[in-house]
Every structure is written in structure tokens, then in C-alpha cells.
Design an enzyme around this catalytic site. Structure first.
Site, mmCIF file in Angstrom:
data_model
loop_
_atom_site.group_PDB
_atom_site.id
_atom_site.type_symbol
_atom_site.label_atom_id
_atom_site.label_comp_id
_atom_site.label_asym_id
_atom_site.label_seq_id
_atom_site.Cartn_x
_atom_site.Cartn_y
_atom_site.Cartn_z
ATOM 1 N N ASN A 85 0.875 -1.171 0.000
ATOM 2 C CA ASN A 85 0.000 0.000 0.000
ATOM 3 C C ASN A 85 0.916 1.227 0.000
ATOM 4 O O ASN A 85 2.095 1.120 0.370
ATOM 5 C CB ASN A 85 -0.973 -0.038 1.192
ATOM 6 C CG ASN A 85 -0.271 0.166 2.530
ATOM 7 O OD1 ASN A 85 0.396 1.178 2.738
ATOM 8 N ND2 ASN A 85 -0.406 -0.801 3.436
ATOM 9 N N ASP A 120 2.862 -8.607 8.599
ATOM 10 C CA ASP A 120 1.628 -7.806 8.683
ATOM 11 C C ASP A 120 0.554 -8.471 9.539
ATOM 12 O O ASP A 120 -0.569 -7.965 9.636
ATOM 13 C CB ASP A 120 1.046 -7.595 7.277
ATOM 14 C CG ASP A 120 1.556 -6.316 6.613
ATOM 15 O OD1 ASP A 120 1.890 -5.356 7.334
ATOM 16 O OD2 ASP A 120 1.597 -6.287 5.363
ATOM 17 N N ARG A 156 -8.868 -3.927 -2.406
ATOM 18 C CA ARG A 156 -8.504 -5.182 -1.775
ATOM 19 C C ARG A 156 -9.587 -6.258 -1.892
ATOM 20 O O ARG A 156 -9.287 -7.442 -1.849
ATOM 21 C CB ARG A 156 -8.187 -4.953 -0.301
ATOM 22 C CG ARG A 156 -6.954 -4.087 -0.050
ATOM 23 C CD ARG A 156 -5.698 -4.761 -0.575
ATOM 24 N NE ARG A 156 -4.501 -3.999 -0.290
ATOM 25 C CZ ARG A 156 -3.797 -4.080 0.841
ATOM 26 N NH1 ARG A 156 -4.191 -4.878 1.802
ATOM 27 N NH2 ARG A 156 -2.714 -3.359 0.998
ATOM 28 N N HIS A 194 -8.528 0.430 2.241
ATOM 29 C CA HIS A 194 -9.499 -0.378 2.990
ATOM 30 C C HIS A 194 -10.597 0.560 3.485
ATOM 31 O O HIS A 194 -10.317 1.707 3.858
ATOM 32 C CB HIS A 194 -8.854 -0.980 4.256
ATOM 33 C CG HIS A 194 -8.204 -2.315 4.087
ATOM 34 N ND1 HIS A 194 -7.129 -2.711 4.853
ATOM 35 C CD2 HIS A 194 -8.502 -3.379 3.286
ATOM 36 C CE1 HIS A 194 -6.781 -3.942 4.521
ATOM 37 N NE2 HIS A 194 -7.590 -4.369 3.578
ATOM 38 N N ASP A 253 -11.897 0.621 6.318
ATOM 39 C CA ASP A 253 -11.655 1.075 7.704
ATOM 40 C C ASP A 253 -10.638 2.210 7.789
ATOM 41 O O ASP A 253 -10.342 2.703 8.873
ATOM 42 C CB ASP A 253 -11.263 -0.093 8.615
ATOM 43 C CG ASP A 253 -9.861 -0.647 8.360
ATOM 44 O OD1 ASP A 253 -9.129 -0.120 7.503
ATOM 45 O OD2 ASP A 253 -9.497 -1.629 9.042
ATOM 46 N N CYS A 294 -7.266 -1.377 12.461
ATOM 47 C CA CYS A 294 -6.662 -2.542 11.801
ATOM 48 C C CYS A 294 -6.030 -3.508 12.778
ATOM 49 O O CYS A 294 -5.822 -4.676 12.440
ATOM 50 C CB CYS A 294 -5.538 -2.118 10.860
ATOM 51 S SG CYS A 294 -5.854 -0.716 9.848
HETATM 52 N N1 ARG Z 1 0.369 -3.561 5.506
HETATM 53 C C1 ARG Z 1 -0.978 -4.010 5.665
HETATM 54 C C2 ARG Z 1 -1.622 -4.192 4.310
HETATM 55 O O1 ARG Z 1 -1.349 -3.414 3.423
HETATM 56 C C3 ARG Z 1 -1.749 -3.050 6.520
HETATM 57 C C4 ARG Z 1 -3.151 -3.476 6.805
HETATM 58 C C5 ARG Z 1 -3.917 -2.473 7.584
HETATM 59 N N2 ARG Z 1 -5.211 -2.958 7.928
HETATM 60 C C6 ARG Z 1 -6.367 -2.331 7.776
HETATM 61 N N3 ARG Z 1 -7.426 -2.888 8.231
HETATM 62 N N4 ARG Z 1 -6.463 -1.200 7.117
HETATM 63 O O2 ARG Z 1 -2.382 -5.096 4.086
#
Ligand code: ARG
Length: 296
Positions: free
Chosen positions: A40, A84, A165, A194, A196, A290
Site C-alpha cells: 500500500n 503484517d 482489496r 481499505h 476502515d 486494523c
Molecule cells: N500492511 C498491511 C496491508 O497493506 C496493513 C493493513 C492495515 N489494515 C487495515 N485494516 N487497514 O495489508
């Protein structure tokens, strides 16, 4: 039923089955947390830069913040080679069936191959809790659990993000399997990959959003579903993860330290911000929401 535009919505929240607030939270220890690759935009420039001592202290403080609110904390230990995994909102979607009251989880299919091996560790944990564990069929190419699918507080209704995603066909299946409607929201800005990261559902009637992350249909759906829509300023949402806040009880809002304007807006709406520091985790593109999974 899946809704994409407000003009199609033919249901009233009050008619949907109630959903009790989950009282337990799952965390994953940051023992093996690292920025080891870039999946990301926030991770770019941060590979190998995590201060592990700081990350551990920040995670411990987050854990204590939940305990102070009377929430029972469970921990799945982080696993070597899965940097992660600490972002434990993503591997599952916990649910509670409105009629049978049986609890279960839908297992995610992670978008990035680097994260796929995280999922079985959470399947194992939820089995120990007596949860039903349901994998998705191969036809759903990706689904990232509560990174993209959020329960409306108090009602059997899902807010479902897609675009970066999650393959939206996941929502067709969820609406069938769980018997709940889904409000589908297209995400349009890669920094908010995302749901969230740009929508925090605070209470049955209030949500905190960053409007620039949605298209017009999505914004109209959100305004239709929540009487009070609070807007975080761009700087705080984009760089300080202000909308990745978590309100576990309808009043306290756990939020990354330093979002002054968002905190002011939250207070004016009757919420109580509880500042925590997650900046080591923001290097990987995640903050409070997250880093936890609520379950019944
Ligand atoms: N590095 C992780 C990814 O890119 C971070 C995830 C963060 N989670 C979230 N629910 N936004 O998948």
C-alpha cells in the site's frame, strides 16, 4: 440484497434484527511485525525502518486502553515470516447469526500473496472459541475481512468497501450466507485502500468519514445510513489515520494521537477521544482499527 445507491434503499434500519455489541477483542502480538514489502502507498520508504521497542510499547498501551474500557483481550501470537499479521482485522469477518445466535467467521482471501498464510492462524483461534469457520469459494478472488466489511453498530447490516482489496462478488455471497443486506461502497483513493481507513462507524447513528475516499453514490449511502456524519480533515485522515479510529462502546474513540481537529469534532458530537500512539504501525499502513478484531 446489495445496495449501491441511496435511491435503491428500501429498508429501514429499525426493521433489521438487532446485533449485540461484541465484548471481546482479539489482538496479535507484534513480535514479528516489520515493513518488509510495499503493498500500500503508506509502506513506501519504510521498509526495514520499524523501531521494534517502540512498536512493542505502543501495542502494549493499546492493549491496556482496551482493558481500561472493560473489554476482554485475547492474543494470538505473531508468527515469524508474517510481518503484517499484527493487523488482525483483515483475516476474518466475525458474525453472529440473527436467528440461531451462532457465531462464526468468514475467512478472508488476502489480496497480497505475502499475507495469505496469516489466515489459518486466525481460523485456528476462532475454532478454539467454538466459532464456525467458513472459507470463501475460489470464485471470490479477494476479501479482506473487517478491513473492508464493517457491521453497522447494533444492527445486522454490513458496510462493504471494494475497489482495492476486496472483490465485490464477496458481498453477493455474504448477503446470501449471512442473510444481511450490504451497503456497497466503492473506494477511489489508493491511500484509503481499505474501508476502515476512511469510515469509522461510531454508534447506530454516527460515523466519522473522510469524504474524498468515496464516490458520490457511496457518500449518499453513508448519509442515508447515519444521521450524523462527521468529516475528518484530509491531512489528519490521510497522514494520521484519523478515520481508522475505533469506538468499542458508543462513547470512547480510540484514535491515533495528534488528530486535533478530528478530536474537536468528535467531542462536539458527544464522543470521548482516547489518544493512543500507533505511528510505528502507520509505517505499514494501519492504525487502531486494523490492529484489533472484536468478537462475541
Ligand atoms: N500492511 C498491511 C496491508 O497493506 C496493513 C493493513 C492495515 N489494515 C487495515 N485494516 N487497514 O495489508
Amino acid at each position: 440484497m446489495i445496495y449501491h445507491t441511496a435511491s435503491d434503499v428500501d429498508l429501514s434500519l429499525a426493521d433489521l434484527p438487532p446485533l449485540p455489541r461484541p465484548a471481546r477483542v482479539l489482538l496479535t502480538s507484534p513480535d514479528h511485525f516489520e515493513v518488509a514489502y510495499v503493498i500500500n502507498p503508506h509502506m513506501a520508504g519504510h521498509v526495514g525502518t520499524v523501531d521494534h521497542g517502540r512498536a512493542r510499547t505502543q501495542w502494549q498501551a493499546l492493549r491496556e486502553a482496551y482493558e481500561a474500557l472493560g473489554i476482554e483481550v485475547h492474543v494470538v501470537p505473531g508468527v515469524k515470516g508474517l510481518p503484517d499479521m499484527v493487523f488482525c482485522a483483515n483475516q476474518t469477518l466475525p458474525y453472529r447469526h440473527p436467528l440461531s445466535e451462532r457465531c462464526g467467521v468468514i475467512l478472508s482471501r488476502m489480496h497480497a500473496p505475502q499475507r495469505r498464510d496469516e489466515v489459518p492462524h486466525f481460523a485456528g483461534f476462532f475454532r478454539t472459541q467454538g466459532y464456525d469457520v467458513r472459507p470463501l469459494p475460489e470464485t471470490v478472488t479477494s476479501f479482506e475481512g473487517m478491513g473492508d466489511a464493517l457491521w453497522h453498530p447494533g444492527r445486522c447490516l454490513l458496510w462493504g468497501g471494494y475497489g482495492f482489496r476486496t472483490d465485490p462478488s464477496a458481498y453477493r455471497l455474504l448477503t446470501e450466507w449471512l442473510g444481511v443486506p450490504v451497503m456497497a461502497l466503492r473506494l477511489v483513493d489508493p491511500d484509503f485502500y481499505h474501508l476502515d481507513t476512511c469510515l469509522s462507524v461510531l454508534s447506530p447513528t454516527a460515523a466519522l468519514i473522510y469524504p474524498g475516499a468515496f464516490d458520490d453514490d457511496g457518500l449518499a449511502l453513508i448519509r442515508h445510513g447515519f444521521e450524523h456524519v462527521l468529516e475528518a480533515p484530509e491531512e489528519e485522515a490521510r497522514h494520521n489515520f484519523a478515520c481508522n479510529a475505533h469506538c468499542p462502546d458508543g462513547r470512547h474513540v480510540l484514535i491515533q494521537r495528534g488528530s486535533r481537529e478530528t478530536n474537536r469534532i468528535l467531542r462536539a458530537a458527544g464522543f470521548e477521544p482516547v489518544e493512543v500512539d500507533t505511528d510505528e504501525f502507520i509505517k505499514a499502513g494501519g492504525s487502531v482499527f486494523c490492529m484489533k478484531q472484536m468478537f462475541w
